[in-house]
Scaffold this motif. Structure first.
Motif, PDB file in Angstrom:
ATOM      1  N   LYS A   1    -144.383 -14.889  45.333  1.00 23.01           N
ATOM      2  CA  LYS A   1    -144.716 -16.314  45.321  1.00 23.01           C
ATOM      3  C   LYS A   1    -144.827 -16.852  46.747  1.00 23.01           C
ATOM      4  O   LYS A   1    -143.995 -16.545  47.596  1.00 23.01           O
TER       5      LYS A   1
ATOM      6  N   MET B   1    -137.818 -28.027  45.629  1.00 20.58           N
ATOM      7  CA  MET B   1    -138.521 -27.353  44.534  1.00 20.58           C
ATOM      8  C   MET B   1    -139.676 -26.546  45.117  1.00 20.58           C
ATOM      9  O   MET B   1    -140.426 -27.034  45.952  1.00 20.58           O
ATOM     10  N   ARG B   2    -139.837 -25.325  44.606  1.00 18.31           N
ATOM     11  CA  ARG B   2    -140.961 -24.495  45.035  1.00 18.31           C
ATOM     12  C   ARG B   2    -142.250 -25.036  44.412  1.00 18.31           C
ATOM     13  O   ARG B   2    -142.272 -25.421  43.238  1.00 18.31           O
TER      14      ARG B   2
ATOM     15  N   TYR C   1    -142.935 -24.879  40.098  1.00 23.46           N
ATOM     16  CA  TYR C   1    -142.683 -23.760  39.182  1.00 23.46           C
ATOM     17  C   TYR C   1    -141.680 -24.142  38.094  1.00 23.46           C
ATOM     18  O   TYR C   1    -141.830 -23.766  36.942  1.00 23.46           O
ATOM     19  N   ASP C   2    -140.673 -24.918  38.472  1.00 25.02           N
ATOM     20  CA  ASP C   2    -139.566 -25.140  37.537  1.00 25.02           C
ATOM     21  C   ASP C   2    -139.645 -26.452  36.771  1.00 25.02           C
ATOM     22  O   ASP C   2    -139.145 -26.544  35.660  1.00 25.02           O
ATOM     23  N   PHE C   3    -140.225 -27.471  37.366  1.00 26.74           N
ATOM     24  CA  PHE C   3    -140.201 -28.809  36.755  1.00 26.74           C
ATOM     25  C   PHE C   3    -141.588 -29.313  36.367  1.00 26.74           C
ATOM     26  O   PHE C   3    -141.762 -30.501  36.112  1.00 26.74           O
TER      27      PHE C   3
END
Lengths: 289, 289
Positions: free
Chosen positions: B2, B19-20, B41-43
């Motif tokens: 990533k 956050m990424r 990626y996460d949110f």
């Protein structure tokens, strides 16, 4: 100007929480893990195991009050208590506040964590020498498998399910916890984030049901220093339901137990205010919420 | 592998959440602020104003359900609703789910936020064209000072108290909100972190009391993408108490309103499960909790 020293926890590869650090107070490798205690600007002193926040002086009251007072006020007479994990001492500190508690067997795997916290986190470890507390340096998984003792309440103050703690989230462990509880006993376990770890919470509830527990109820709450700031405990009980407690009795008892987060209203409401999606998930398994 | 692209919000100079980022979808300066929408990626997709997380696809349901359904189920007949702020549209989306709501005046300062969210956050902005919704591009502070309209429910979905939003946390504003409510009206306001912003919450409650509100009750909940992951709303009411609602009526109504966090149990329990220290602070001011 503040020195630009930061500690970062990568919750996973995509998200991280960072705290500015005043000083690294302690950093040592034990047999089991890397232990650090840092002094931060915003959260006071912080215990870190393997790069993961364990407890901070600023928000530990939320975690330790809720893991202790919910089960101890659900059980009408919690004389014998077993605490597994939580080497910082915060859970034990709350448990011994209960007059009815006569003995606390405190099983911690890593002696070095206790040592470090005794020295650097006195606000948490202050009851380690309490005469009710019996410190046992051992693996909690093995302890519940081997002991013949029976407890009223068992509190599993475990870290994340990685490395040696993995077994604290497996069926075998819950079966042994069930075995170590008296016929009207109950247990509470740290059960991770309701945002990130829903599958894990589902498994915990399944295993608890298969182990024989009649009442299985997760409860959630904000926990600023943990991933997603949103955390859970899961209570499993052979007989007593936390929603059946007499709030007046708790209010009376709290005159002698100082709390900041927990009160007699929080006791029941924390279960009911747990998000719909989490209650539904557990109801599908247990029918008990 | 990533790509190592991260967005970081510095909650203050000592703590940050990162956050990424998959992609920066939108980045533009409006008259009022710098607006960004990123894909994480996460949110999922995330709206950022002046480097501060406003809303994320992953956790927005918590915030938007709780700012909307608590007041709208507390009022028995919320026909006329005013929403101030919340250009992403998430609050309006929840409000129009209520059959009893006939009209929503939606006052947002920054037209560019609405435009960007219409394009990049369709899951939030999906009800902007609902026939009940009347979009008014204006300063909410001026709007309540000048309008002669009276509402059943006013929802203040405001950002942090900096820049143009500062006035949304001042006594003058609450007096005007009181004026714009019918005799049995009520309001809810976003009221920051119970960990970081206790003094602010205290001031909000004082101002609300001085403005004439009879019932003033904050409620807290986990909010992963906001500072400390621990957030609050404050409800102020001329007549109706959220603890007096009939849970059966809510259960019935929820058969047609899809929620993930809010249910009839959460409605009352969220007030009662609010931490003792916060309830005590407010009780000292209002005697109403």
């Amino acid at each position: 100007m503040k020195f630009n020293l930061w500690f970062t926890e990568y919750h996973n590869e995509n998200i991280s929480l960072s705290m500015r650090v005043k000083e690294v107070l302690y950093l040592e490798k034990s047999k089991y893990q890397e232990i650090a205690i840092i002094e931060t600007y915003d959260f006071g002193r912080v215990l870190i195991l393997d790069n993961t926040f364990q407890t901070t002086e600023r928000d530990e009251f939320i975690y330790h009050e809720l893991i202790s007072h919910i089960p101890l006020f659900t059980h009408p007479n919690p004389k014998d208590v077993l605490v597994i994990g939580g080497g910082d001492g915060g859970t034990v500190r709350e448990v011994v506040k209960h007059k009815k508690v006569e003995r606390v067997d405190f099983v911690e795997l890593d002696e070095k964590v206790i040592e470090a916290c005794r020295k650097y986190l006195p606000n948490l470890s202050c009851e380690m020498d309490n005469e009710k507390v019996n410190i046992i340096i051992a693996d909690g998984i093995k302890y519940v498998a081997e002991t013949d003792k029976k407890y009223d309440v068992i509190i599993v103050d475990c870290p994340d399910p990685v490395g040696p703690a993995k077994g604290l989230f497996e069926k075998e462990f819950y079966k042994n916890v069930y075995k170590c509880l008296k016929d009207d006993g109950l247990m509470v376990q740290q059960s991770e984030s309701p945002l990130y770890d829903l599958k894990l919470i589902e498994n915990i509830c399944k295993y608890l049901k298969e182990s024989g527990f009649k009442i299985i109820m997760p409860y959630s709450y904000p926990m600023p220093s943990y991933p997603s700031g949103f955390w859970s405990f899961t209570l499993a009980s052979k007989k007593y339901n936390p929603l059946d407690v007499d709030e007046n009795k708790i209010r009376e008892a709290l005159k002698e137990i100082k709390t900041k987060y927990y009160d007699e209203e929080v006791h029941k409401a924390i279960f009911l205010s747990t998000p719909k999606y989490l209650k539904e998930l557990v109801r599908n398994i247990t029918k008990s919420l």
